[in-house]
Design an enzyme around this catalytic site. Sequence first.
Site, short mmCIF file in Angstrom:
data_model
loop_
_atom_site.label_atom_id
_atom_site.label_comp_id
_atom_site.label_asym_id
_atom_site.label_seq_id
_atom_site.Cartn_x
_atom_site.Cartn_y
_atom_site.Cartn_z
N ARG A 77 43.39 28.77 33.52
CA ARG A 77 42.23 28.03 34.24
C ARG A 77 41.87 27.29 35.34
O ARG A 77 42.43 26.16 34.64
CB ARG A 77 40.72 29.02 34.13
CG ARG A 77 41.06 29.58 33.12
CD ARG A 77 39.64 30.13 32.57
NE ARG A 77 38.87 31.57 32.09
CZ ARG A 77 39.42 32.12 30.28
NH1 ARG A 77 40.05 30.91 29.85
NH2 ARG A 77 40.10 32.91 30.04
N LYS A 92 37.11 28.43 28.11
CA LYS A 92 35.76 28.71 28.24
C LYS A 92 34.92 29.37 26.53
O LYS A 92 35.28 29.85 25.43
CB LYS A 92 35.78 30.73 28.89
CG LYS A 92 35.82 30.76 29.96
CD LYS A 92 35.43 32.20 30.45
CE LYS A 92 35.62 32.33 31.83
NZ LYS A 92 35.66 33.45 32.71
N HIS A 132 43.44 31.07 41.02
CA HIS A 132 43.52 32.72 39.38
C HIS A 132 44.55 33.48 40.41
O HIS A 132 44.85 34.52 39.06
CB HIS A 132 42.28 33.43 39.80
CG HIS A 132 42.35 34.29 38.68
ND1 HIS A 132 41.79 33.42 37.88
CD2 HIS A 132 41.55 35.50 38.53
CE1 HIS A 132 41.16 34.91 37.26
NE2 HIS A 132 41.63 35.70 37.07
N ARG A 154 47.38 32.14 37.75
CA ARG A 154 47.48 32.80 36.83
C ARG A 154 47.37 34.03 36.21
O ARG A 154 48.15 34.78 35.97
CB ARG A 154 45.84 32.67 36.12
CG ARG A 154 45.80 33.41 34.97
CD ARG A 154 44.09 32.82 34.63
NE ARG A 154 42.79 33.33 33.76
CZ ARG A 154 43.66 33.07 32.33
NH1 ARG A 154 43.87 31.63 31.83
NH2 ARG A 154 42.82 33.94 31.60
N HIS A 172 41.65 35.60 26.64
CA HIS A 172 41.23 36.21 26.70
C HIS A 172 40.39 36.95 25.23
O HIS A 172 40.77 36.66 24.49
CB HIS A 172 41.57 37.40 27.62
CG HIS A 172 41.79 37.44 28.93
ND1 HIS A 172 43.20 38.59 29.34
CD2 HIS A 172 41.71 36.65 29.78
CE1 HIS A 172 42.91 37.88 30.40
NE2 HIS A 172 42.17 36.88 31.35
N TYR A 200 45.57 43.19 34.12
CA TYR A 200 47.57 42.13 34.95
C TYR A 200 48.45 42.41 34.51
O TYR A 200 49.55 42.32 34.97
CB TYR A 200 47.32 40.26 34.19
CG TYR A 200 46.43 40.08 34.15
CD1 TYR A 200 45.98 39.03 35.35
CD2 TYR A 200 45.51 39.47 33.65
CE1 TYR A 200 45.35 38.18 35.61
CE2 TYR A 200 43.87 38.82 33.71
CZ TYR A 200 44.15 38.07 34.72
OH TYR A 200 43.19 37.30 35.12
#
Length: 323
Positions: A169, A195, A271, A274, A297, A306
């Site tokens: 990210r 995150k 993104h 990514r 994730h 994806y």
Amino acid sequence: MVKISSGLVVETSERLLTASEFQNLANVPPEVEWFANIENANTRRAYRNDVRDFMRFAGIQQAEEFRLVKRSHLIAWRKQLETRKLEASTVRRKLSAVASLFDYLCECNAVPFNPADGVKRPNQGTNEGKSPALGDAEAKALLEAPATDTLKGLRDRAILSILLFHGLRRAELCSLAVGDLQSRRGVLHFRVHGKGGKIRFLPVHPHSLQRISEYLEHAGHGDNPGNALFRPIKNSSGGLDEALTGHGVYKDVVRKYARVLGLDPSAVCVHGLRATAATNALDHEADIAKVQEWLGHASIATTRLYDRRKTKPEDSPTFKVNY
């Protein structure tokens, strides 16, 4: 001395909170605690806007009023969001923000149940993520676009390599320090600050390692583990020792070279790179559970967005038609 419990004694002079401060903190509503516990700045900003949106709709002015909310209020809000022509993903995020708040209130026994449970979320409308991935030829061209004879070019080559070979990210890339390059079991890894304060370790691809080495050799700041790995080349405020910003990565690196190459602007964002990395890894038989960990994730359902292996253009019946 003040005896707190059996075997535990503290000096009153050690107290850092005044009695008034202690009482004020004890009276903090759990709604406020929930928000204070969100560590990621981007998530805090999005959730704050989403919860405020619901508060305006429902006429909530005090935190305690959340405890009067019923499922019907959220269903009515969802319908109002849909009339505003918001994207399905935006509506889902707003409902998720409020649901997260009520999950916390349930944990604190402030409410008997989560009124967001059972409120249907709009379908995504597609089994793919919104960020289109670059083709292999486009990705290769982007990797080779920066100059090889300037410090900025060397820095940008390293940045693009990390994005396309590791799927980081924007914030994760910018937070990398020199000391986040660490050897684990004889293999150099990135220590990535993801995150929610989660840290994951990713093996460094040889392509990226070579470019990082070339960049640091010319930049001259690779001897201090605490230094930001990627720093501005020019800065009107003079802060060249600080980490490159996410906006700088997007505007001055990714989009700059995309424009030079004439690539689709909608596909070329941080993104989008990514998505390109994840799609490429899955196309080359990477295990989807490993890709989930690699991308950081929380849910494998996000990783599946994806997975475009079933929708390759070259496999479409379109190209089987022959008159």
